[in-house]
Motif scaffolding. Sequence first.
Motif, short mmCIF file in Angstrom:
data_model
loop_
_atom_site.label_atom_id
_atom_site.label_comp_id
_atom_site.label_asym_id
_atom_site.label_seq_id
_atom_site.Cartn_x
_atom_site.Cartn_y
_atom_site.Cartn_z
N ASP A 65 0.82 -1.22 0.00
CA ASP A 65 0.00 0.00 0.00
C ASP A 65 0.85 1.27 0.00
OD1 ASP A 65 -2.50 1.30 -0.08
OD2 ASP A 65 -2.56 1.51 2.11
N HIS A 66 1.98 1.23 -0.72
CA HIS A 66 2.92 2.35 -0.62
C HIS A 66 2.36 3.64 -1.20
CE1 HIS A 66 4.06 0.91 -4.75
NE2 HIS A 66 4.16 2.21 -4.97
N GLN A 67 1.40 3.55 -2.13
CA GLN A 67 0.85 4.79 -2.67
C GLN A 67 0.08 5.58 -1.62
OE1 GLN A 67 -1.11 4.95 -6.43
NE2 GLN A 67 0.58 4.01 -7.54
N SER A 68 -0.50 4.90 -0.64
CA SER A 68 -1.18 5.62 0.44
C SER A 68 -0.19 6.41 1.29
CB SER A 68 -1.97 4.64 1.32
OG SER A 68 -3.05 4.09 0.61
N TYR A 69 1.00 5.87 1.48
CA TYR A 69 2.04 6.59 2.22
C TYR A 69 2.47 7.83 1.44
CZ TYR A 69 2.60 2.59 5.40
OH TYR A 69 2.40 1.61 6.35
N ASN A 70 2.60 7.69 0.12
CA ASN A 70 2.93 8.85 -0.71
C ASN A 70 1.86 9.92 -0.59
OD1 ASN A 70 5.16 7.42 -1.64
ND2 ASN A 70 4.24 6.88 -3.60
N ALA A 71 0.61 9.49 -0.72
CA ALA A 71 -0.50 10.44 -0.67
C ALA A 71 -0.53 11.18 0.67
CB ALA A 71 -1.82 9.72 -0.91
N ALA A 72 -0.18 10.48 1.74
CA ALA A 72 -0.22 11.09 3.08
C ALA A 72 0.73 12.28 3.18
CB ALA A 72 0.12 10.05 4.14
N VAL A 73 1.87 12.21 2.49
CA VAL A 73 2.80 13.35 2.51
C VAL A 73 2.11 14.59 1.95
CG1 VAL A 73 4.97 14.25 1.58
CG2 VAL A 73 4.83 11.86 2.31
N PHE A 74 1.34 14.42 0.88
CA PHE A 74 0.68 15.55 0.24
C PHE A 74 -0.54 16.03 1.03
CE2 PHE A 74 3.65 14.83 -2.94
CZ PHE A 74 3.54 15.77 -3.94
N THR A 75 -1.31 15.10 1.58
CA THR A 75 -2.49 15.53 2.35
C THR A 75 -2.07 16.22 3.64
OG1 THR A 75 -2.66 13.32 3.38
CG2 THR A 75 -3.95 13.72 1.39
N GLN A 76 -1.03 15.73 4.28
CA GLN A 76 -0.57 16.37 5.52
C GLN A 76 0.00 17.75 5.26
OE1 GLN A 76 2.10 13.45 7.23
NE2 GLN A 76 0.45 11.96 7.48
N ALA A 77 0.51 17.96 4.05
CA ALA A 77 1.02 19.29 3.68
C ALA A 77 -0.09 20.23 3.22
CB ALA A 77 2.06 19.16 2.58
N GLY A 78 -1.29 19.69 3.01
CA GLY A 78 -2.39 20.51 2.53
C GLY A 78 -2.40 20.70 1.02
N ALA A 79 -1.65 19.85 0.30
CA ALA A 79 -1.53 19.98 -1.15
C ALA A 79 -2.56 19.18 -1.91
CB ALA A 79 -0.13 19.56 -1.60
N ALA A 80 -3.25 18.26 -1.23
CA ALA A 80 -4.15 17.36 -1.93
C ALA A 80 -5.18 16.79 -0.96
CB ALA A 80 -3.37 16.21 -2.58
N LEU A 81 -6.24 16.24 -1.53
CA LEU A 81 -7.17 15.39 -0.81
C LEU A 81 -6.92 13.96 -1.27
CD1 LEU A 81 -10.53 17.39 -1.18
CD2 LEU A 81 -8.82 17.56 0.64
N SER A 82 -7.13 13.00 -0.39
CA SER A 82 -6.89 11.61 -0.74
C SER A 82 -8.06 10.75 -0.30
CB SER A 82 -5.60 11.10 -0.08
OG SER A 82 -5.38 9.74 -0.37
N PHE A 83 -8.46 9.82 -1.16
CA PHE A 83 -9.57 8.93 -0.87
C PHE A 83 -9.22 7.50 -1.27
CE2 PHE A 83 -11.31 13.10 -1.74
CZ PHE A 83 -12.19 13.30 -0.68
N LYS A 84 -9.63 6.54 -0.44
CA LYS A 84 -9.52 5.15 -0.85
C LYS A 84 -10.45 4.90 -2.03
CE LYS A 84 -8.30 3.00 3.58
NZ LYS A 84 -8.72 1.99 4.59
N GLN A 85 -9.96 4.13 -2.97
CA GLN A 85 -10.78 3.82 -4.14
C GLN A 85 -12.11 3.18 -3.72
OE1 GLN A 85 -8.80 2.29 -7.74
NE2 GLN A 85 -10.15 0.52 -7.56
N SER A 86 -12.07 2.31 -2.72
CA SER A 86 -13.27 1.59 -2.29
C SER A 86 -14.30 2.51 -1.64
CB SER A 86 -12.89 0.47 -1.32
OG SER A 86 -12.22 1.00 -0.18
#
Length: 357
Positions: free
Chosen positions: A286-307
Amino acid sequence: MVNPSIKLLIAASGTGGHLFPAIALAQKLPEYNIEWLGVPNRLETQLVPKIYPLNTVAVEGFQQGLSLGSVRTLWKLISSILQVRRILQQGKFQGVFTTGGYIAGPAVIAARSLGLPVVFHESNALPGKVTRFFGPWCKAVAIGFDVTTQYLPGTKTVCVGTPVRSQFLDEPVNNTLDLPIPDGVPLIVVFGGSQGAVAVNKLVRQSAEALFQAGAYIVHLTGDNDPDIHSLQHPQYIALAFYDHMAALLRRANLAISRSGAGSLTELAVCGTPAILIPYPFAAEDHQSYNAAVFTQAGAALSFKQSDLTPEIFTTQVLNLLQSPTELGKMAEKAASIAVPDSADKLATLVREAIEN
């Protein structure tokens, strides 16, 4: 000053996420004599021979074979190591650079068995198994995100970001967007990385009508594995398998819908593009979720599980952002703050230090 006596073997194979950073590095080492190590029938056989000599070895599934649980896996590993050793000896190389993947294990083992320095680049926030296993064998592991250090105890890590293709570093005036997008309209860019993302493609098409009604245009980069690429026709919708001028497209976009592979995120950051991220649910560990977390924690993106994303939830989230230009502006600033535009230069400096000292 050109120093062709210094020979570097770059082991990078498979996807754009492995290949593009390696090519960006190679372009920053014009004084080196560079050859490539790849795998037959992968993306490098299309991209690399135009610019560098390509050597190939048959490697597959090494990441799943670290335990050496079968004779077949062991034989393939030994065979590939011996092939790489032969390439290194006959070519009289001084060092190896790798971006991970199947090719990295044999490349690292062969190089170290000959006493050659290795620099590894890990672009993901959560390093892969190969990186964690072989990191201590390397002169240094260059990382794309600061958080990665915590997963690599006993390894020398240097945070350099992830290099991007040269078009992303050109002045915006040099980037040409040759698509019929009117000035001033909201533009949504959808892309799933070099592999495409069929599930995301389906979600976007299901939500498209409401986005069109809001005045948005959609440029949808479907990848070449989508059987429904021609299923939606609309004046505000452009579907392409790929698009060469990604820097211009992302700079023009008001919002990107993307997987969260490290390469895609790096491009979003360099272009300062706000994003809704949908990590690939079957990515290793699930490494893409770890990548996404860097951006969401910085306020650069929103992230959602596909499911968790229905067409209704997805549409609501996109429309809320399009109707909040101030919020999009803040996200754009945060995305740009993550970028390391001189990543390739920093990585080239690290490689020079490892090989020449």
